[in-house]
Design an enzyme around this catalytic site. Structure first.
Site, PDB file in Angstrom:
ATOM      1  N   HIS A   1       0.809  -1.224   0.000  1.00 17.52           N
ATOM      2  CA  HIS A   1       0.000   0.000   0.000  1.00 17.52           C
ATOM      3  C   HIS A   1       0.840   1.271   0.000  1.00 17.52           C
ATOM      4  O   HIS A   1       0.356   2.335   0.367  1.00 17.52           O
ATOM      5  CB  HIS A   1      -0.966  -0.008   1.199  1.00 17.52           C
TER       6      HIS A   1
ATOM      7  N   SER B   1      -7.176  -7.041   9.581  1.00 19.17           N
ATOM      8  CA  SER B   1      -8.597  -7.403   9.652  1.00 19.17           C
ATOM      9  C   SER B   1      -9.014  -8.220   8.439  1.00 19.17           C
ATOM     10  O   SER B   1     -10.099  -8.776   8.408  1.00 19.17           O
ATOM     11  CB  SER B   1      -9.449  -6.141   9.763  1.00 19.17           C
TER      12      SER B   1
HETATM   13  P1  OAD Z   1      -7.150  -2.795  10.385  1.00 19.17           P
HETATM   14  O1  OAD Z   1      -7.132  -1.557  11.233  1.00 19.17           O
HETATM   15  O2  OAD Z   1      -8.332  -3.040   9.514  1.00 19.17           O
HETATM   16  O3  OAD Z   1      -6.995  -4.079  11.304  1.00 19.17           O
HETATM   17  C1  OAD Z   1      -6.012  -4.106  12.310  1.00 19.17           C
HETATM   18  C2  OAD Z   1      -5.976  -5.502  12.889  1.00 19.17           C
HETATM   19  O4  OAD Z   1      -4.921  -5.562  13.836  1.00 19.17           O
HETATM   20  C3  OAD Z   1      -7.259  -5.935  13.611  1.00 19.17           C
HETATM   21  O5  OAD Z   1      -7.588  -7.242  13.156  1.00 19.17           O
HETATM   22  C4  OAD Z   1      -6.857  -5.951  15.089  1.00 19.17           C
HETATM   23  O6  OAD Z   1      -7.555  -6.959  15.816  1.00 19.17           O
HETATM   24  C5  OAD Z   1      -5.389  -6.297  14.965  1.00 19.17           C
HETATM   25  N1  OAD Z   1      -4.548  -5.876  16.095  1.00 19.17           N
HETATM   26  C6  OAD Z   1      -4.718  -4.823  16.929  1.00 19.17           C
HETATM   27  N2  OAD Z   1      -3.697  -4.757  17.807  1.00 19.17           N
HETATM   28  C7  OAD Z   1      -2.861  -5.805  17.536  1.00 19.17           C
HETATM   29  C8  OAD Z   1      -1.635  -6.274  18.097  1.00 19.17           C
HETATM   30  N3  OAD Z   1      -1.053  -5.664  19.118  1.00 19.17           N
HETATM   31  N4  OAD Z   1      -1.083  -7.389  17.550  1.00 19.17           N
HETATM   32  C9  OAD Z   1      -1.657  -8.020  16.508  1.00 19.17           C
HETATM   33  N5  OAD Z   1      -2.809  -7.616  15.944  1.00 19.17           N
HETATM   34  C10 OAD Z   1      -3.409  -6.516  16.438  1.00 19.17           C
HETATM   35  O7  OAD Z   1      -5.802  -2.753   9.555  1.00 19.17           O
HETATM   36  P2  OAD Z   1      -5.380  -3.524   8.227  1.00 19.17           P
HETATM   37  O8  OAD Z   1      -5.952  -4.876   8.174  1.00 19.17           O
HETATM   38  O9  OAD Z   1      -3.920  -3.352   8.076  1.00 19.17           O
HETATM   39  O10 OAD Z   1      -5.043   0.597   3.469  1.00 19.17           O
HETATM   40  O11 OAD Z   1      -6.099  -2.644   7.151  1.00 19.17           O
HETATM   41  C11 OAD Z   1      -5.850  -2.944   5.812  1.00 19.17           C
HETATM   42  C12 OAD Z   1      -5.780  -1.692   5.018  1.00 19.17           C
HETATM   43  O12 OAD Z   1      -6.955  -0.911   5.243  1.00 19.17           O
HETATM   44  C13 OAD Z   1      -4.664  -0.766   5.393  1.00 19.17           C
HETATM   45  O13 OAD Z   1      -3.439  -1.090   4.799  1.00 19.17           O
HETATM   46  C14 OAD Z   1      -5.166   0.545   4.887  1.00 19.17           C
HETATM   47  C15 OAD Z   1      -6.633   0.475   5.267  1.00 19.17           C
HETATM   48  O14 OAD Z   1      -7.442   1.145   4.393  1.00 19.17           O
HETATM   49  C16 OAD Z   1      -4.353   1.590   2.921  1.00 19.17           C
HETATM   50  O15 OAD Z   1      -3.729   2.421   3.549  1.00 19.17           O
HETATM   51  C17 OAD Z   1      -4.446   1.547   1.452  1.00 19.17           C
END
Ligand code: OAD
Length: 236
Positions: free
Chosen positions: A109, A181
């Site tokens: 990204h 997520s």
């Molecule tokens: P999310 O904010 O959707 O999800 C974050 C995940 O991290 C959740 O499943 C939480 O349960 C988990 N989490 C929280 N704290 C944690 C910890 N200490 N250890 C492990 N896991 C933990 O973020 P992403 O899945 O990265 O796109 O979101 C995907 C994309 O959506 C991002 O890259 C961004 C956004 O739009 C762009 O910037 C293009």
């Protein structure tokens, strides 16, 4: 599983950097100033066209959070294992600052510590993390607007990063899915791709997410990345 895997891929999301103090997207959507805004308005070409100052203010906030942050134990555990391929959705540089070779990290990204031309000339430049301003600037090459060098909703992923990620998933024996997520496509589809190609899937996440691949994982480790990864990766 890891001990018998010749090829391991770590596929990470915002949860990897959560313990460094960088808010995840879900956190950011439920706390603070930004609760009033739809992410599609803050991270899309349409949002930038409608209100560039608002978009740049949001990115200045995130850039400051990244600049303040330092790598956590999970980043360091991955840096200590140069044999593991790194595919991340994260736009921060905490893996690199933990000591990972920059050529090893596939940023699906893009990068928040860079600006790029919103026109078509392809110009890209680093920002100075010591001087983060929410200021509309023009591309020095073609005069179009500059914008953060990240992928926004509705935009294509950088082709080279996507090809490298797909190749890594195809050859993986095990994929460790860390702190995502699994809600944002096409990145989330990489886990299915790896599974179809025969990889075992390990999910590291403290919370149960509707889409975080737990239903299809071979192993789910319910814990924070900074605790789970050092224990998981330091073994034989
Ligand atoms: P999310 O904010 O959707 O999800 C974050 C995940 O991290 C959740 O499943 C939480 O349960 C988990 N989490 C929280 N704290 C944690 C910890 N200490 N250890 C492990 N896991 C933990 O973020 P992403 O899945 O990265 O796109 O979101 C995907 C994309 O959506 C991002 O890259 C961004 C956004 O739009 C762009 O910037 C293009």
């Amino acid at each position: 599983m890891l001990a018998t895997s010749a090829s391991i891929v770590a596929f990470s999301g915002a949860g990897l950097s959560a313990e460094s103090g960088v808010p995840t997207f879900r956190d950011a959507a439920t706390s603070g100033l930004w609760t009033r805004y739809d992410p599609a308005r803050l991270a899309s070409p349409e949002g930038f066209a409608a209100d560039p100052d608002l978009v740049l203010a949001w990115y200045a906030d995130r850039r400051r959070a990244v600049a303040r942050a330092t790598p956590n134990a999970a980043h360091r555990a991955l840096a200590a294992r140069p044999d593991i391929a790194l595919v991340t959705q994260n736009v921060d540089d905490l893996l690199e600052r933990a000591g990972c070779d920059p050529t090893r990290v596939v940023h699906l990204h893009g990068r928040i510590d860079r600006d790029r031309c919103h026109g078509s000339c392809g110009h890209e430049e680093p920002i100075d993390p010591a001087v983060i301003v929410a200021e509309l600037r023009r591309c020095p090459r073609c005069g179009a607007l500059l914008r953060p060098a990240v992928v926004w909703f509705g935009e294509a992923l950088p082709p080279e990063a996507w090809e490298r990620a797909v190749a890594a998933m195809h050859s993986a024996d095990t994929v460790i899915v860390i702190g995502t997520s699994g809600a944002v496509w096409p990145a989330a589809g990489l886990v299915d791709l790896a599974r179809s190609a025969g990889a075992g899937i390990v999910v590291v996440n403290p919370d149960a997410d509707p889409d975080d691949n737990k239903d299809h994982a071979d192993i789910v480790l319910r814990g924070r990345a900074g605790e789970v990864l050092p224990a998981l990766l330091s073994g034989p």
